[in-house]
Write a protein that holds these residues in place. Structure first.
Motif, PDB file in Angstrom:
ATOM      1  N   UNK A  29      29.853  32.788  -4.347  1.00  0.00           N
ATOM      2  CA  UNK A  29      30.299  32.262  -3.063  1.00  0.00           C
ATOM      3  C   UNK A  29      31.804  32.126  -2.894  1.00  0.00           C
ATOM      4  N   UNK A  30      32.597  32.371  -3.925  1.00  0.00           N
ATOM      5  CA  UNK A  30      34.044  32.202  -3.798  1.00  0.00           C
ATOM      6  C   UNK A  30      34.774  33.086  -4.799  1.00  0.00           C
ATOM      7  N   UNK A  31      36.085  33.230  -4.573  1.00  0.00           N
ATOM      8  CA  UNK A  31      36.934  34.012  -5.467  1.00  0.00           C
ATOM      9  C   UNK A  31      38.231  33.256  -5.704  1.00  0.00           C
ATOM     10  N   UNK A  32      38.876  33.478  -6.856  1.00  0.00           N
ATOM     11  CA  UNK A  32      40.104  32.770  -7.179  1.00  0.00           C
ATOM     12  C   UNK A  32      40.899  33.567  -8.203  1.00  0.00           C
ATOM     13  N   UNK A 168      27.740  35.317 -13.953  1.00  0.00           N
ATOM     14  CA  UNK A 168      27.619  34.983 -12.535  1.00  0.00           C
ATOM     15  C   UNK A 168      26.799  36.056 -11.820  1.00  0.00           C
ATOM     16  N   UNK A 169      25.959  35.614 -10.879  1.00  0.00           N
ATOM     17  CA  UNK A 169      25.233  36.519  -9.994  1.00  0.00           C
ATOM     18  C   UNK A 169      25.339  35.968  -8.571  1.00  0.00           C
ATOM     19  N   UNK A 170      24.644  36.623  -7.636  1.00  0.00           N
ATOM     20  CA  UNK A 170      24.710  36.157  -6.247  1.00  0.00           C
ATOM     21  C   UNK A 170      25.905  36.706  -5.500  1.00  0.00           C
ATOM     22  N   UNK A 175      24.355  39.167  -1.120  1.00  0.00           N
ATOM     23  CA  UNK A 175      24.225  40.444  -0.415  1.00  0.00           C
ATOM     24  C   UNK A 175      24.311  41.657  -1.347  1.00  0.00           C
ATOM     25  N   UNK A 176      24.426  41.420  -2.650  1.00  0.00           N
ATOM     26  CA  UNK A 176      24.527  42.532  -3.606  1.00  0.00           C
ATOM     27  C   UNK A 176      23.497  42.350  -4.712  1.00  0.00           C
ATOM     28  N   UNK A 209      14.607  34.659  -1.595  1.00  0.00           N
ATOM     29  CA  UNK A 209      15.419  35.645  -2.300  1.00  0.00           C
ATOM     30  C   UNK A 209      15.579  35.252  -3.764  1.00  0.00           C
ATOM     31  N   UNK A 210      15.820  33.968  -4.013  1.00  0.00           N
ATOM     32  CA  UNK A 210      15.970  33.485  -5.382  1.00  0.00           C
ATOM     33  C   UNK A 210      14.685  33.685  -6.174  1.00  0.00           C
ATOM     34  N   UNK A 211      13.540  33.473  -5.540  1.00  0.00           N
ATOM     35  CA  UNK A 211      12.265  33.673  -6.228  1.00  0.00           C
ATOM     36  C   UNK A 211      12.058  35.148  -6.556  1.00  0.00           C
ATOM     37  N   UNK A 212      12.313  36.014  -5.577  1.00  0.00           N
ATOM     38  CA  UNK A 212      12.143  37.452  -5.815  1.00  0.00           C
ATOM     39  C   UNK A 212      13.045  37.938  -6.940  1.00  0.00           C
ATOM     40  N   UNK A 213      14.319  37.560  -6.884  1.00  0.00           N
ATOM     41  CA  UNK A 213      15.267  38.000  -7.898  1.00  0.00           C
ATOM     42  C   UNK A 213      14.955  37.362  -9.248  1.00  0.00           C
ATOM     43  N   UNK A 214      14.575  36.090  -9.207  1.00  0.00           N
ATOM     44  CA  UNK A 214      14.248  35.399 -10.452  1.00  0.00           C
ATOM     45  C   UNK A 214      13.115  36.065 -11.204  1.00  0.00           C
ATOM     46  N   UNK A 215      12.133  36.592 -10.499  1.00  0.00           N
ATOM     47  CA  UNK A 215      11.017  37.271 -11.159  1.00  0.00           C
ATOM     48  C   UNK A 215      11.457  38.585 -11.794  1.00  0.00           C
ATOM     49  N   UNK A 216      12.393  39.271 -11.158  1.00  0.00           N
ATOM     50  CA  UNK A 216      12.942  40.497 -11.753  1.00  0.00           C
ATOM     51  C   UNK A 216      13.793  40.148 -12.977  1.00  0.00           C
ATOM     52  N   UNK A 217      14.600  39.098 -12.865  1.00  0.00           N
ATOM     53  CA  UNK A 217      15.445  38.695 -13.986  1.00  0.00           C
ATOM     54  C   UNK A 217      14.616  38.288 -15.197  1.00  0.00           C
TER      55      UNK A 217
END
Length: 367
Positions: A29-32, A168-170, A175-176, A209-217
């Motif tokens: 969610x952020x960059x620095x 880090x993910x998300x 969107x990626x 989305x978190x559930x779908x990705x979590x199952x793949x992870x």
């Protein structure tokens, strides 16, 4: 020490330093490209304690203007009383955010000071529950290309023997997702099948989305999913936790005990950051609260601020060996710990064992 046992706290000395990152960094969610550390030094008698937080430089002004009059003159040995006075002093200002980080730096300094006045290691003052504190390597920013990511992970797992790592993910507020999964696959290939693999989405995903990705992870052996949805979405955290095999963790933004009480029913492991939540005093209370509900505790960030207190709770899972903070703390302090083998042992010297290298870091000073 005074014969009466009362040791008067002098006005704190506070400074802020901004350090460039060694490469561009981002999470979901952020960059620095810089990190600011605010350091508080508190003196009483013939000893000085050091505490710090990662926060805007304005935190230093807040300490000087709002908290110094509250802390000055108090008994250095009566930390709960000082902590209570500091938290009451920010009632109108608002405790979350900058104010709580300022309190955190002072509280960490007070605990270091007390241990130095009594001439004991901080871990002995608090009372150890373990000798060694497990750590996990943490970084893997979404801005890293695969070669950079592989080098960092390889250094932790195969170079230092740390058997657990987090990336880090998300990316881009979720969107990626395809790249997130590809980076997790790369991470697993680099660290091998035996090391534990964690991810931190920083609250970037939606619930489903978190559930779908979590199952793949899970297919790649990811056992820890940090902040899969916003930590403000307690219902969402609960739904994701119940839908996935991996542990769901959150709590890094907690600033008081009530926050952690609300968080506990939504996670498998509670996180807390002593440089954000109100110092070691509040961190210990959060750990006890977690234990009362059958949960383990994990320290988020600032590993050298957490090492001693983490050794003193029986329900500790681990401490985050966070790349940015490790790099800064190793630059700024003598007495930095060695995580080789996957653990640190916080028993060196008096207090927390760290001493600020003031002349060496002056070039980074901003306040």
């Amino acid at each position: 020490m005074a014969e009466s046992g009362y040791v008067r706290v002098e006005p704190p000395v506070v400074s802020a330093y901004t350090i460039p990152a060694d490469a561009p960094e981002a999470d979901g969610t952020s960059a620095w490209d810089t990190t600011t550390i605010v350091v508080a030094e508190v003196t009483a008698g013939d000893a000085t304690g050091t505490g710090w937080t990662y926060a805007p430089a304005a935190t230093a002004d807040f300490v000087r203007e709002q908290l110094t009059p509250v802390l000055t003159g108090r008994d250095a040995l009566s930390i709960p009383a000082a902590h209570d006075a500091l938290t009451k002093a920010v009632r109108d200002t608002g405790r979350p955010g900058l104010a709580c980080r300022a309190i955190s730096a002072l509280d960490i300094a007070l605990w270091d000071l007390k241990a130095r006045l009594l001439e004991v290691p901080l871990v002995r003052l608090l009372g150890a529950a373990r000798d060694d504190v497990p750590v996990y390597g943490s970084g893997g920013f979404t801005t890293y290309h695969d070669t950079h990511l592989a080098a960092q992970l390889n250094g932790w797992v195969h170079g230092q023997g740390i058997p657990r790592v987090k990336i880090k993910v998300g990316e881009g507020w979720g969107r990626a997702a395809a790249r997130d999964v590809a980076r997790v696959r790369t991470a697993r290939e680099v660290i091998g099948q035996k090391a534990e693999l964690y991810v931190d989405a920083g609250g970037a995903y939606t619930r489903k989305q978190a559930v779908r990705i979590g199952r793949v992870l899970a297919e790649h052996g990811v056992g820890w999913f940090e902040e899969p949805v916003s930590s403000d979405d307690l219902r969402g955290l609960s739904l994701v936790r119940d839908a996935l095999v991996c542990d769901v963790a959150a709590g890094a933004y907690g600033c008081d005990l009530a926050y952690f009480a609300r968080m506990i029913p939504a996670v498998d492991c509670l996180q807390a950051d002593a440089t954000r939540c109100g110092g070691l005093t509040e961190w210990l209370r959060a750990a006890a609260l977690a234990q009362a509900h059958g949960l383990e505790m994990s320290a988020r960030g600032a590993p050298h601020a957490h090492a001693a207190v983490a050794a003193c709770v029986p329900n500790l899972r681990h401490v985050e060996w966070y790349h940015d903070h490790v790099r800064i703390e190793s630059m700024f302090f003598d007495g930095a710990l060695d995580p080789t083998g996957g653990t640190v042992r916080p028993d060196g010297g008096t207090g927390h064992g760290l001493l600020l290298r003031t002349p060496d870091v002056e070039e980074y000073r901003v306040a």
